[in-house]
Scaffold this motif. Structure first.
Motif, PDB file in Angstrom:
ATOM      1  N   LEU A  72       0.840  -1.207   0.000  1.00  0.00           N
ATOM      2  CA  LEU A  72       0.000   0.000   0.000  1.00  0.00           C
ATOM      3  C   LEU A  72       0.870   1.251   0.000  1.00  0.00           C
ATOM      4  N   LEU A  73       1.941   1.237   0.808  1.00  0.00           N
ATOM      5  CA  LEU A  73       2.786   2.424   0.901  1.00  0.00           C
ATOM      6  C   LEU A  73       3.521   2.671  -0.410  1.00  0.00           C
ATOM      7  N   SER A  74       3.975   1.578  -1.070  1.00  0.00           N
ATOM      8  CA  SER A  74       4.696   1.806  -2.324  1.00  0.00           C
ATOM      9  C   SER A  74       3.743   2.318  -3.393  1.00  0.00           C
ATOM     10  N   THR A  75       2.463   1.882  -3.356  1.00  0.00           N
ATOM     11  CA  THR A  75       1.472   2.447  -4.287  1.00  0.00           C
ATOM     12  C   THR A  75       1.229   3.918  -3.975  1.00  0.00           C
ATOM     13  N   PHE A  76       1.155   4.226  -2.680  1.00  0.00           N
ATOM     14  CA  PHE A  76       0.919   5.618  -2.287  1.00  0.00           C
ATOM     15  C   PHE A  76       2.025   6.524  -2.803  1.00  0.00           C
ATOM     16  N   ARG A  77       3.266   6.016  -2.759  1.00  0.00           N
ATOM     17  CA  ARG A  77       4.397   6.800  -3.259  1.00  0.00           C
ATOM     18  C   ARG A  77       4.190   7.218  -4.698  1.00  0.00           C
ATOM     19  N   GLU A  78       3.580   6.304  -5.475  1.00  0.00           N
ATOM     20  CA  GLU A  78       3.410   6.614  -6.888  1.00  0.00           C
ATOM     21  C   GLU A  78       2.177   7.482  -7.128  1.00  0.00           C
ATOM     22  N   ILE A  79       1.112   7.164  -6.395  1.00  0.00           N
ATOM     23  CA  ILE A  79      -0.141   7.903  -6.586  1.00  0.00           C
ATOM     24  C   ILE A  79      -0.270   8.918  -5.472  1.00  0.00           C
ATOM     25  N   VAL A  80       0.373  10.072  -5.638  1.00  0.00           N
ATOM     26  CA  VAL A  80       0.363  11.026  -4.530  1.00  0.00           C
ATOM     27  C   VAL A  80      -0.876  11.897  -4.551  1.00  0.00           C
ATOM     28  N   LEU A 310       5.656  -8.836  -6.492  1.00  0.00           N
ATOM     29  CA  LEU A 310       4.492  -7.956  -6.455  1.00  0.00           C
ATOM     30  C   LEU A 310       4.862  -6.630  -5.801  1.00  0.00           C
ATOM     31  N   PHE A 311       5.695  -6.700  -4.747  1.00  0.00           N
ATOM     32  CA  PHE A 311       6.126  -5.457  -4.092  1.00  0.00           C
ATOM     33  C   PHE A 311       7.031  -4.666  -5.018  1.00  0.00           C
ATOM     34  N   SER A 312       7.945  -5.376  -5.666  1.00  0.00           N
ATOM     35  CA  SER A 312       8.918  -4.720  -6.531  1.00  0.00           C
ATOM     36  C   SER A 312       8.240  -4.079  -7.739  1.00  0.00           C
ATOM     37  N   GLY A 313       7.082  -4.602  -8.141  1.00  0.00           N
ATOM     38  CA  GLY A 313       6.397  -4.053  -9.297  1.00  0.00           C
ATOM     39  C   GLY A 313       7.139  -4.335 -10.585  1.00  0.00           C
TER      40      GLY A 313
ATOM     41  N   GLN C  27     -12.241   6.757  -4.256  1.00  0.00           N
ATOM     42  CA  GLN C  27     -10.814   6.588  -4.516  1.00  0.00           C
ATOM     43  C   GLN C  27     -10.477   5.094  -4.460  1.00  0.00           C
ATOM     44  N   LEU C  28      -9.823   4.578  -5.497  1.00  0.00           N
ATOM     45  CA  LEU C  28      -9.716   3.128  -5.615  1.00  0.00           C
ATOM     46  C   LEU C  28      -8.866   2.489  -4.517  1.00  0.00           C
ATOM     47  N   VAL C  29      -7.791   3.169  -4.077  1.00  0.00           N
ATOM     48  CA  VAL C  29      -6.984   2.585  -3.002  1.00  0.00           C
ATOM     49  C   VAL C  29      -7.829   2.467  -1.732  1.00  0.00           C
ATOM     50  N   ARG C  30      -8.714   3.448  -1.521  1.00  0.00           N
ATOM     51  CA  ARG C  30      -9.610   3.374  -0.360  1.00  0.00           C
ATOM     52  C   ARG C  30     -10.602   2.241  -0.492  1.00  0.00           C
ATOM     53  N   ARG C  31     -11.062   2.002  -1.732  1.00  0.00           N
ATOM     54  CA  ARG C  31     -11.968   0.864  -1.943  1.00  0.00           C
ATOM     55  C   ARG C  31     -11.256  -0.432  -1.580  1.00  0.00           C
ATOM     56  N   ALA C  81      -1.790  -3.128  -8.501  1.00  0.00           N
ATOM     57  CA  ALA C  81      -1.069  -3.031  -9.774  1.00  0.00           C
ATOM     58  C   ALA C  81      -1.982  -2.435 -10.842  1.00  0.00           C
ATOM     59  N   ILE C  82      -3.263  -2.834 -10.828  1.00  0.00           N
ATOM     60  CA  ILE C  82      -4.204  -2.287 -11.818  1.00  0.00           C
ATOM     61  C   ILE C  82      -4.427  -0.797 -11.564  1.00  0.00           C
ATOM     62  N   VAL C  83      -4.523  -0.413 -10.280  1.00  0.00           N
ATOM     63  CA  VAL C  83      -4.727   1.002  -9.964  1.00  0.00           C
ATOM     64  C   VAL C  83      -3.539   1.828 -10.458  1.00  0.00           C
ATOM     65  N   ARG C  84      -2.333   1.312 -10.231  1.00  0.00           N
ATOM     66  CA  ARG C  84      -1.144   2.027 -10.722  1.00  0.00           C
ATOM     67  C   ARG C  84      -1.176   2.175 -12.229  1.00  0.00           C
ATOM     68  N   HIS C  85      -1.588   1.081 -12.886  1.00  0.00           N
ATOM     69  CA  HIS C  85      -1.647   1.106 -14.346  1.00  0.00           C
ATOM     70  C   HIS C  85      -2.644   2.164 -14.811  1.00  0.00           C
ATOM     71  N   LEU C  86      -3.813   2.180 -14.162  1.00  0.00           N
ATOM     72  CA  LEU C  86      -4.843   3.172 -14.500  1.00  0.00           C
ATOM     73  C   LEU C  86      -4.296   4.576 -14.309  1.00  0.00           C
TER      74      LEU C  86
END
Lengths: 326, 98, 101
Positions: A72-80, A310-313, C27-31, C81-86
């Motif tokens: 979750l945190l690594s995703t947050f880093r990308e989606i700020v 999965l973590f490394s992406g 927000q998808l991460v919240r979902r 991963a899908i959310v990042r892609h989106l």
């Protein structure tokens, strides 16, 4: 006295879990929600311990709070971009409908739980004797391990399939458009600190020992392939964060082999038991323990690597210092 | 209750007190560095006291060794993460001022 | 009230909070967080059920929840991963019909 302390503790735990869950949903900042969700996972681990489920406490602390939190945190880093709550508040009707739905869902859930708890328990020492005799036949003393790898081995086999599918799916999404900056996860920034080397040097061997211990102890106590795999995956996350593991656009033959090894060894064991005229994954007497051990070793590695990927992406990983390093 | 149990209970209470003061510091102190100071110092001492209390209560050498190992690991993790948080805080400040 | 009953109540509350979060936060991460809360509610129910008899603990729900925890982290990782892609494709972090117009 002891019982009262237990009740007070459970009550506080209950209150904390519910309040944390509410804050995870209600918090205005996504970062806060994620951190509180990790705290929620750690308290869940305590709840598992209170419910006499040490296997789950171990797995929750390593996977539920640890790996999920890192993801979750690594995703947050990308989606700020923290989406501001939409300008106009939802219509009163919509809001009421949502609350109604949530209450209904909770109500149905509670009724279901009440029905479950009122199911008659097979009582008396006879039932316990019978169960213990069944577990003893599998060659392992730990009931949960016996269920996972013998009585309900199908579940575990298909679970490995799900994990593999998740990796392949995530890889398809990454391959379609790789992240802009190559090594976005490395925490070193513009230079390593001596602390990082010391920590990695101290923790890496220790984590490997702990993973091996957890795998071994699974035969007669809380532990097993899942917990060991999760602990190994945590080591992978640590190495990836400190630049000791770098992402690769493609996985080599070895890593692909490790990814499918759990599923392959498990299926092969099933086919072997069928070839000798038994049911799928019905181990022959006396051979159950060695077979379970081999399968568990394969499972451990095939659980750890997908989680790290999965973590490394990325599709693969390789040893090496990141290109940022001095 | 035996004298040993009373001693263990005192250690647990003292540990809880340190945890409480660390948390109060985290919530009340004004800036990142002093909050970090409160949490790392008080919580590590609190954890040590609580584990010592459990070890005294258990009165078992193997258990005590395991608890000591846990405390060491917690100290390691705490000092490392405190270092990283402080470093990232200082870097943020430098980039704001510069 | 018994200990399993208390945990069933927590499970129901956590599940309901998860449902509310799923419905109210686009927000998808919240979902994904909300779905994980719902999952944790179900896990709590199963493990409380395993403890309905204080003398013997039923290992089958424990094994199922252990499997469930690993499935949950797989699904979460895939969803993220899908959310990042989106986000990389469109710069959005919610689905079309949920975006403020």
């Amino acid at each position: 006295m002891g019982e009262l302390v237990g009740w007070v503790f459970d009550g506080l735990l209950a209150l904390s879990l519910v309040l944390l869950a509410a804050r995870v949903v209600a918090s205005a900042r996504l970062f806060e929600s994620i951190v509180l969700f990790i705290v929620f996972g750690l308290l869940m681990a305590i709840a598992w311990a209170r419910l006499a489920a040490p296997h789950l406490a171990l797995a929750e602390a390593a996977i539920g709070a640890g790996i999920t939190g890192a993801l979750l945190l690594s995703t947050f880093r990308e989606i700020v971009t923290d989406q501001p709550p939409s300008a106009e508040a939802p219509k009163v009707l919509v809001y009421r409908l949502r609350v109604l739905m949530a209450l209904l869902a909770g109500g149905v859930f509670a009724v279901l739980g009440w029905a479950l708890l009122s199911i008659e328990v097979p009582a008396g020492p006879a039932a316990g004797e019978q169960a213990r005799a069944l577990v003893a036949r599998t060659g392992v003393d730990d009931a949960v391990t016996a269920v996972l790898l013998d009585f309900r081995a199908y579940d575990t086999l298909l679970e490995m399939g799900v994990l593999l599918l998740a990796v392949l799916g995530a890889r398809a999404a990454v391959a379609a458009q790789p992240p802009a900056s190559g090594d976005d996860l490395w925490i070193g920034g513009e230079g390593d600190t001596p602390m990082v080397g010391a920590l990695v040097g101290l923790l890496s061997p220790l984590i490997i020992i702990v993973a091996g211990y957890l795998l071994w102890v699974g035969a007669y106590g809380p532990g097993g392939a899942f917990q060991a795999g999760a602990v190994l995956a945590a080591l992978g996350v640590l190495l990836r964060l400190t630049g000791r593991l770098v992402p690769l656009p493609r996985a080599g033959a070895f890593q692909r082999g490790v990814l499918v090894m759990g599923l392959a060894v498990f299926s092969l064991a099933g086919l072997l038991t069928m070839a000798t005229g038994r049911a799928f994954l019905q181990y022959p007497e006396g051979l159950a323990y060695p077979m379970i051990l081999v399968i568990e070793v394969a499972l451990t590695l095939s659980i750890a690597l997908p989680l790290v990927l999965l973590f490394s992406g990325s599709a693969g990983i390789a040893a090496g210092r990141s290109q940022h390093s001095p | 209750m035996s004298a040993l149990e009373v001693f263990a209970a005192l250690l647990l209470l003292l540990g809880g007190f340190f945890f409480l003061s660390g948390t109060v510091g985290l919530l009340r102190f004004p800036d990142t560095l002093s909050r970090l100071h409160a949490v790392t110092k008080a919580d590590n001492l609190g954890l040590g006291l609580i584990l010592l209390g459990v070890a005294v209560h258990g009165a078992n050498l193997v258990l005590a060794a395991k608890l000591l190992l846990i405390w060491m690991l917690a100290l390691l993790a705490a000092s490392f993460s405190a270092h990283l948080v402080a470093r990232s805080h200082l870097r943020d400040e430098a980039s704001r001022d510069g | 009230m018994s200990q399993p009953a208390l945990f069933v109540l927590i499970a129901a509350a956590v599940f309901a909070i998860g449902v509310y979060g799923l419905l109210s936060r686009p927000q998808l991460v919240r979902r994904i967080l909300a779905l994980n809360l719902m999952g944790n509610g179900v896990f709590l129910l199963l493990v409380a059920f395993a403890r309905r008899n204080p003398e013997t603990i039923d290992p089958v729900p424990h094994a199922m929840v252990l499997t469930g925890i690993v499935i949950a982290v797989s699904a979460t990782a895939f969803a993220l991963a899908i959310v990042r892609h989106l986000y990389r494709q469109t710069g959005e972090v919610s689905l079309g019909e949920d975006r403020p117009r």
